[in-house]
Design an enzyme around this catalytic site. Structure first.
Site, PDB file in Angstrom:
ATOM      1  N   HIS A 187     -19.613   6.868  85.283  1.00  0.00           N
ATOM      2  CA  HIS A 187     -18.835   5.826  84.619  1.00  0.00           C
ATOM      3  C   HIS A 187     -18.096   5.066  85.722  1.00  0.00           C
ATOM      4  O   HIS A 187     -17.728   5.654  86.740  1.00  0.00           O
ATOM      5  CB  HIS A 187     -17.849   6.532  83.693  1.00  0.00           C
TER       6      HIS A 187
ATOM      7  N   ASP B 156     -15.602  14.859  85.673  1.00  0.00           N
ATOM      8  CA  ASP B 156     -15.174  13.957  84.606  1.00  0.00           C
ATOM      9  C   ASP B 156     -15.725  14.535  83.295  1.00  0.00           C
ATOM     10  O   ASP B 156     -16.920  14.455  83.034  1.00  0.00           O
ATOM     11  CB  ASP B 156     -15.731  12.560  84.911  1.00  0.00           C
TER      12      ASP B 156
ATOM     13  N   GLN C 115     -16.860  12.923  78.402  1.00  0.00           N
ATOM     14  CA  GLN C 115     -17.949  12.860  77.428  1.00  0.00           C
ATOM     15  C   GLN C 115     -18.418  14.258  77.003  1.00  0.00           C
ATOM     16  O   GLN C 115     -19.126  14.401  76.018  1.00  0.00           O
ATOM     17  CB  GLN C 115     -19.114  12.077  78.052  1.00  0.00           C
TER      18      GLN C 115
ATOM     19  N   LYS D 105     -11.569  10.734  72.671  1.00  0.00           N
ATOM     20  CA  LYS D 105     -12.988  11.052  72.433  1.00  0.00           C
ATOM     21  C   LYS D 105     -13.149  12.393  71.728  1.00  0.00           C
ATOM     22  O   LYS D 105     -14.258  12.841  71.462  1.00  0.00           O
ATOM     23  CB  LYS D 105     -13.739  11.029  73.759  1.00  0.00           C
TER      24      LYS D 105
ATOM     25  N   CYS E 117     -20.139   0.704  80.874  1.00  0.00           N
ATOM     26  CA  CYS E 117     -19.323   1.018  82.065  1.00  0.00           C
ATOM     27  C   CYS E 117     -20.102   1.855  83.069  1.00  0.00           C
ATOM     28  O   CYS E 117     -19.536   2.698  83.763  1.00  0.00           O
ATOM     29  CB  CYS E 117     -18.035   1.742  81.702  1.00  0.00           C
TER      30      CYS E 117
HETATM   31  C1  LIG Z   1     -14.805   7.234  78.276  1.00  0.00           C
HETATM   32  C2  LIG Z   1     -15.155   7.737  79.611  1.00  0.00           C
HETATM   33  C3  LIG Z   1     -14.307   7.561  80.702  1.00  0.00           C
HETATM   34  C4  LIG Z   1     -13.029   6.765  80.619  1.00  0.00           C
HETATM   35  O1  LIG Z   1     -12.133   7.300  79.722  1.00  0.00           O
HETATM   36  P1  LIG Z   1     -10.775   6.495  79.394  1.00  0.00           P
HETATM   37  O2  LIG Z   1     -10.251   7.181  78.181  1.00  0.00           O
HETATM   38  O3  LIG Z   1     -11.169   5.086  79.157  1.00  0.00           O
HETATM   39  O4  LIG Z   1      -9.892   6.663  80.583  1.00  0.00           O
HETATM   40  C5  LIG Z   1     -14.686   8.105  81.899  1.00  0.00           C
HETATM   41  N1  LIG Z   1     -15.828   8.785  82.043  1.00  0.00           N
HETATM   42  C6  LIG Z   1     -16.675   8.989  81.017  1.00  0.00           C
HETATM   43  C7  LIG Z   1     -17.920   9.766  81.231  1.00  0.00           C
HETATM   44  C8  LIG Z   1     -16.372   8.465  79.771  1.00  0.00           C
HETATM   45  O5  LIG Z   1     -17.214   8.666  78.748  1.00  0.00           O
END
Ligand SMILES: *Cc1c(COP(=O)(O)O)cnc(C)c1O
Length: 404
Positions: A121, A198, A201, A224, A362
């Site tokens: 992302h 990260d 997701q 999320k 993104c």
């Molecule tokens: C949504 C997402 C982000 C960003 O999350 P925010 O809540 O916008 O800070 C980063 N990495 C992944 C894989 C995402 O799905």
């Protein structure tokens, strides 16, 4: 028991209509919907005990502080984190990543290397590029194959004693790939590199265990995982968080301030400058309670069924191609139809009440890899149904007939 009917009743928004049609919400990878249990907690906070935390002697402030710290413990327990001070409450994944990237200024030198995966992302690319510009460190990319799987052999070749940091998402938001982070973490540690995963997701689908993963940093966003926007968690190993300089200065994060010198508060407060999203933090805890009551095994199993069903049905449409066909993936389907622009398909689906995401998600480097401008992405959650998948498939077929 996984009671889909009851679950759907928990989400008031699922009863609404869009453009005169029942809403079919397949944009869960961008943000999930909120159950009434979480909405109730938000209403209760503002109706009954809204106050600033950690400062007041008065009752409301103490109640708000207790609830906020209780939420931190819920988060700690959910991710099996050893100590509450390793749970930094942030405004979300992006904040957590920037917090670590800024702190690493102090530790990187010219010639050091940072590895990021090819399927990140933008929020896990840009902060590292900025860090490299400031420090002279070099960014290198772990490549992937056509299925959207990382090439571990190439990853091992890239690792060396120059590698100081490795960044990778647990699950790709654009492709759904579940990355083998256990192996990625273990190999990075062998060369002495720290790893940030990260988990934005992954968190809605997989209950990640920080201690058994032995990961150094892990970030998530509450919105999320059935929680509100503007709040999230950064997990960090205590010894690393101790060394990392604070990201922002302000109230809450200090021990003592004079005009000559300031000493910082203990963890986690060192990284929590200013008044936090108090209500959001409490609601985040409730969202985890809600999902745990359903059970992550049941959620994963059901979502996998939805994924298999939707994949099979969508592939029956002539000219439809799915991007992201990894052996291990979550319920995300990114697709295009020969000769059609994803945006046009998405607009027609919206007229039919179906919410999908279109564009680069993104993750422009992934689109460049596949040489496409973007995709249509349908991302599923445990509150979606096979009937909704049928509506999507019929909608895509209709869009194709109209546009071709
Ligand atoms: C949504 C997402 C982000 C960003 O999350 P925010 O809540 O916008 O800070 C980063 N990495 C992944 C894989 C995402 O799905």
């Amino acid at each position: 028991m996984f009671d889909l009917k009851q679950i759907r009743k928990d989400f008031p928004i699922l009863a609404r209509e869009v453009n005169g049609k029942p809403l079919v919400y397949f944009d869960n990878a961008a943000t999930s919907q909120t159950p009434k249990q979480v909405i109730d907690v938000i209403v209760d906070y503002y109706s009954n005990y809204n106050a600033n935390i950690h400062r007041g002697v008065h009752t409301l402030s103490q109640e708000a502080t207790d609830m906020y710290e209780q939420a931190r413990q819920t988060i700690q327990k959910h991710f099996n984190i050893a100590k509450a001070q390793e749970v930094i409450l942030t405004s979300g994944t992006t904040h957590g990543i920037n917090l670590v990237a800024n702190g690493y200024d102090a530790f990187l030198n010219d010639g050091d290397e940072i590895l990021v995966s090819a399927m990140e992302h933008h929020s896990n690319i840009v902060p590292w590029q900025m860090l490299c510009e400031r420090t002279g460190a070099k960014l290198k990319v772990i490549p992937m194959n056509e299925k959207g799987e990382l090439l571990l052999g190439e990853y091992h070749d890239l690792l060396s004693e120059k590698t100081k940091l490795v960044f990778c998402n647990h699950v790709s938001n654009a492709l759904g790939t579940i990355n083998p982070i256990e192996k990625i973490i273990e190999s990075a540690h062998k060369v002495g590199a720290a790893v940030l995963i990260d988990g934005a997701q992954a968190a809605p689908h997989i209950k990640a265990d920080m201690q058994s993963l032995n990961v150094d940093f892990y970030t998530v966003s509450a919105h999320k995982i059935c929680g509100p926007t503007g709040v999230g968690m950064l997990y960090g190993k205590e010894e690393l968080l101790q060394k990392l300089p604070p990201y922002q200065g302000g109230g809450e994060m200090i021990a003592e301030v004079t005009f000559e010198k300031t000493t910082y508060a203990d963890l986690p407060h060192k990284f929590e400058a200013g008044t936090p999203n108090i209500c959001g933090g409490i609601a985040f805890g409730e969202a985890l309670n809600y999902m745990n009551a359903i059970g992550f095994d049941a959620i994963a199993k059901y979502e996998h069924e939805l994924l298999e069903y939707a994949t099979e049905k969508l592939l029956e449409i002539e000219g439809l191609k799915i991007y992201g066909t990894a052996a291990h993936k979550t319920a995300v389907i990114s697709f295009n139809i020969d000769g059609l622009h994803p945006y046009d398909i998405g607009s027609i689906l919206d007229k039919l009440g179906i919410a999908v995401r279109t564009g680069h998600h993104c993750a422009q480097p992934i689109m460049d890899f596949f040489k496409i401008p973007g995709t249509v992405r349908a991302s599923f959650s445990f509150y979606n149904t096979t009937e909704e998948v049928d509506i999507l498939v019929a909608g895509v077929q209709r869009a194709k007939n109209m546009l071709q």
